[in-house]
Design a protein around this motif. Structure first.
Motif, PDB file in Angstrom:
ATOM      1  N   THR A  16       0.565  -1.100   0.089  1.00 16.65           N
ATOM      2  CA  THR A  16      -0.164  -0.681   0.225  1.00 16.65           C
ATOM      3  C   THR A  16       0.827   0.811   0.067  1.00 16.65           C
ATOM      4  N   GLY A  17       1.706   1.179   0.272  1.00 15.26           N
ATOM      5  CA  GLY A  17       3.332   2.217   0.164  1.00 15.26           C
ATOM      6  C   GLY A  17       3.717   2.895  -1.149  1.00 15.26           C
ATOM      7  N   SER A  18       4.284   3.916  -1.417  1.00 10.31           N
ATOM      8  CA  SER A  18       4.610   4.611  -2.313  1.00 10.31           C
ATOM      9  C   SER A  18       4.827   2.910  -4.023  1.00 10.31           C
ATOM     10  N   ILE A  19       6.824   2.415  -3.016  1.00  6.19           N
ATOM     11  CA  ILE A  19       6.658   1.549  -4.172  1.00  6.19           C
ATOM     12  C   ILE A  19       6.421   0.201  -4.136  1.00  6.19           C
ATOM     13  N   GLY A  20       5.134  -0.216  -3.651  1.00  3.67           N
ATOM     14  CA  GLY A  20       4.821  -1.469  -3.164  1.00  3.67           C
ATOM     15  C   GLY A  20       3.104  -1.042  -4.317  1.00  3.67           C
ATOM     16  N   ALA A  21       2.427   0.242  -4.527  1.00  2.94           N
ATOM     17  CA  ALA A  21       1.361   1.104  -5.273  1.00  2.94           C
ATOM     18  C   ALA A  21       2.179   0.827  -6.598  1.00  2.94           C
ATOM     19  N   ASN A  22       3.266   1.074  -6.724  1.00  2.00           N
ATOM     20  CA  ASN A  22       4.119   1.557  -8.600  1.00  2.00           C
ATOM     21  C   ASN A  22       4.582   0.348  -9.068  1.00  2.00           C
ATOM     22  N   THR A  23       5.032  -1.074  -8.016  1.00  2.00           N
ATOM     23  CA  THR A  23       4.944  -2.475  -8.378  1.00  2.00           C
ATOM     24  C   THR A  23       3.967  -3.416  -8.830  1.00  2.00           C
ATOM     25  N   PHE A  51      -3.127 -14.773  -0.733  1.00  2.00           N
ATOM     26  CA  PHE A  51      -3.008 -14.323   0.625  1.00  2.00           C
ATOM     27  C   PHE A  51      -2.859 -12.328   0.441  1.00  2.00           C
ATOM     28  N   ALA A  52      -3.659 -12.395   1.893  1.00  2.00           N
ATOM     29  CA  ALA A  52      -3.615 -10.423   1.727  1.00  2.00           C
ATOM     30  C   ALA A  52      -3.322 -10.740   3.418  1.00  2.00           C
ATOM     31  N   VAL A  53      -1.637 -10.632   3.572  1.00  2.00           N
ATOM     32  CA  VAL A  53      -1.209 -10.017   5.114  1.00  2.00           C
ATOM     33  C   VAL A  53      -1.091  -8.916   5.724  1.00  2.00           C
ATOM     34  N   MET A  54      -2.289  -9.083   7.107  1.00  3.37           N
ATOM     35  CA  MET A  54      -1.887  -7.253   7.893  1.00  3.37           C
ATOM     36  C   MET A  54      -1.349  -7.893   9.281  1.00  3.37           C
ATOM     37  N   SER A  55      -0.416  -6.683   9.540  1.00  2.00           N
ATOM     38  CA  SER A  55       0.270  -6.778  10.273  1.00  2.00           C
ATOM     39  C   SER A  55      -0.009  -6.231  12.027  1.00  2.00           C
ATOM     40  N   ASP A  56      -1.276  -4.860  12.423  1.00  2.00           N
ATOM     41  CA  ASP A  56      -2.397  -5.385  13.190  1.00  2.00           C
ATOM     42  C   ASP A  56      -3.543  -6.285  12.434  1.00  2.00           C
ATOM     43  N   VAL A  57      -3.895  -6.586  13.925  1.00  2.00           N
ATOM     44  CA  VAL A  57      -4.975  -8.479  13.424  1.00  2.00           C
ATOM     45  C   VAL A  57      -5.841  -7.724  13.839  1.00  2.00           C
ATOM     46  N   ALA A  58      -6.382  -6.688  14.601  1.00  2.00           N
ATOM     47  CA  ALA A  58      -7.800  -5.557  14.156  1.00  2.00           C
ATOM     48  C   ALA A  58      -8.222  -5.616  12.564  1.00  2.00           C
ATOM     49  N   SER A  59      -7.206  -5.070  11.987  1.00  2.00           N
ATOM     50  CA  SER A  59      -6.690  -4.631  10.232  1.00  2.00           C
ATOM     51  C   SER A  59      -7.595  -5.294   9.940  1.00  2.00           C
ATOM     52  N   LEU A  65       0.468  -9.954  -0.849  1.00  2.00           N
ATOM     53  CA  LEU A  65      -0.069  -8.225  -1.130  1.00  2.00           C
ATOM     54  C   LEU A  65       0.483  -8.201   0.645  1.00  2.00           C
ATOM     55  N   THR A  66       1.235  -7.343   0.763  1.00  2.00           N
ATOM     56  CA  THR A  66       1.492  -7.221   2.735  1.00  2.00           C
ATOM     57  C   THR A  66       0.771  -5.446   3.140  1.00  2.00           C
ATOM     58  N   ALA A  67       0.074  -5.122   4.095  1.00  2.00           N
ATOM     59  CA  ALA A  67       0.559  -4.011   4.718  1.00  2.00           C
ATOM     60  C   ALA A  67       0.222  -3.849   6.292  1.00  2.00           C
ATOM     61  N   ASN A  68       0.162  -2.825   6.981  1.00  2.00           N
ATOM     62  CA  ASN A  68       0.145  -2.541   7.948  1.00  2.00           C
ATOM     63  C   ASN A  68      -1.236  -2.635   8.573  1.00  2.00           C
ATOM     64  N   THR A  69      -1.926  -1.049   8.200  1.00  2.00           N
ATOM     65  CA  THR A  69      -3.408  -0.935   8.938  1.00  2.00           C
ATOM     66  C   THR A  69      -4.423  -0.064   8.187  1.00  2.00           C
ATOM     67  N   ARG A  70      -3.196   0.135   6.451  1.00  2.00           N
ATOM     68  CA  ARG A  70      -4.324   0.719   4.938  1.00  2.00           C
ATOM     69  C   ARG A  70      -5.518  -0.187   4.756  1.00  2.00           C
ATOM     70  N   VAL A  71      -6.218  -0.430   5.061  1.00  2.00           N
ATOM     71  CA  VAL A  71      -7.301  -2.231   5.006  1.00  2.00           C
ATOM     72  C   VAL A  71      -8.065  -1.772   3.513  1.00  2.00           C
TER      73      VAL A  71
END
Length: 404
Positions: A18-25, A61-69, A41-47
């Motif tokens: 979800t960051g700049s490099i990821g989005a450009n990739t 798979f989609a992986v989020m660092s934050d469990v609630a997200s 794809l993985t992200a921290n909290t940007r659901v």
């Protein structure tokens, strides 16, 4: 509905999509659907951003660092009828980086959080596109040893290191052939100078997060934008260049180049200087990494030198950018000094973005942390993680003292 994949497609995991490099990739992958498919794809909290990416690219798979997200994303994807499986936590980040089905990993998580999943990909022998410079800054020798031992291919994605990579003789595993017969003399890292290159020094302390993030040439996330404004980013890149290209710090020079068209240069003993040039757009190094050793279209407009008209170069001013001096000291000292530098910077930048400290207090907090914590040899990963945590605690105390 089961997806059918072509045998000749590369399966790609994007760490930090979800960051700049990821989005450009993802933009480059979208240009070449016959060549690439997204595995995870993985992200921290940007659901919301990751939700849209999952619908568009249908990763397994989609992986989020934050469990609630992750719980929120899982519900959204279920309601949308998506087959993407949602996971959470550091263990699953590492798992999608080293999964046997994965051919290529884009390591684009910002900061020290990117170290362990990047290292997992290196140990698994993947084609690793490294945009997370902190992984090398924190654990460079361990990281490079893992790459060599596993037979991984390491391709630098930072525009500067990617440029150097393109200008050096490289072996078939994607490693710099550091042979004295090649006549290598020195590396020149170019730097834009960021948004405060010509600002009056008397105004620097009053600069706001919005001003620091307004980079003149690149569209980047807030943390790396602030690093560019302090030029701590260039300090990290100096350390990274020393590790990637097995080069001492005194053979790496930093030059300000405001136009960001010459991305870096390599000098040779015969007087030749090879430079890699292009419009300032991260899709160029990303496409180079994805397709290496081939080249594919990136979607970037061709460089028009007549329109650019001029290319300027000047020496950096360490009074304006004290982080450059701190970075060179860390590059020369090695051991855990780069770990401490990086950790203190992450804490200081977060505090600046939260408006708890001023812009000029960022280098002051880094210097205080470095002076308080002695450097030790890096023998194992646990040493890196312990020293990183210690430096963060120390830097946080300095932040609290200054923000009272």
């Amino acid at each position: 509905m089961k997806q059918h994949h072509r045998q000749d497609q590369q399966a790609v995991t994007i760490l930090g999509s979800t960051g700049s490099i990821g989005a450009n990739t993802l933009l480059v992958i979208a240009e070449h659907p016959e060549r690439y498919r997204v595995f995870a794809l993985t992200a921290n909290t940007r659901v919301d951003v990751l939700f849209r990416q999952c619908l568009d690219f249908k990763p397994r798979f989609a992986v989020m660092s934050d469990v609630a997200s992750a719980d929120c994303l899982r519900q959204q994807l279920h309601d949308a009828g998506s087959d993407t499986e949602v996971l959470s936590g550091e263990q699953n980040l590492n798992a999608v980086a080293c999964a046997p089905e994965v051919d290529c990993v884009m390591a684009a998580i910002v900061g020290g959080a990117g170290l362990l999943p990047g290292l997992a990909a290196a140990r698994a022998g993947k084609k690793l596109l490294l945009a997370n410079k902190e992984a090398l800054v924190m654990a460079g020798d361990l990281f490079m040893a893992a790459v060599i031992e596993s037979g991984a291919t390491l391709l630098p994605i930072d525009s500067e290191h990617n440029a150097i990579f393109q200008c050096l003789p490289i072996d078939l595993n994607g490693r710099f052939a550091n042979d004295p017969n090649h006549g290598f003399a020195k590396i020149v890292l170019t730097a834009s100078g960021g948004p405060f290159l010509t600002s009056p020094l008397s105004e620097m302390a009053a600069m706001t997060p919005a001003q620091a993030c307004a980079h003149p040439n690149w569209k980047m996330g807030p943390k790396i934008s602030v690093d560019s404004a302090t030029m701590l980013n260039k300090s990290l890149e100096l350390i990274e260049a020393c590790i990637l290209f097995d080069t001492p710090a005194n053979k790496v020079e930093i030059v300000i180049h405001p136009q960001s068209i010459v991305h870096s240069m390599v000098h040779y003993k015969d007087g030749s200087v090879l430079a890699q040039m292009g419009n300032p757009d991260m899709r160029t190094p990303i496409s180079y990494g994805l397709a290496w050793p081939e080249r594919i279209s990136s979607g970037v407009a061709p460089l028009d030198l007549v329109a650019a008209a001029r290319l300027d170069f000047l020496a950096p001013d360490e009074n304006r950018f004290p982080c450059l001096r701190l970075g060179r000291q860390a590059a020369e000292a090695r051991g855990t000094t780069p770990v401490i530098l990086n950790a203190a910077n992450e804490v200081a930048v977060a505090a600046f973005l939260d408006q708890r400290i001023s812009f000029t207090e960022i280098p002051a907090i880094i210097a205080d942390t470095l002076s308080q914590q002695p450097s030790i040899a890096v023998d194992k990963l646990e040493t890196v993680l312990l020293e990183d945590a210690k430096a963060r605690r120390s830097a946080l105390k300095f932040v609290e003292q200054r923000s009272r």
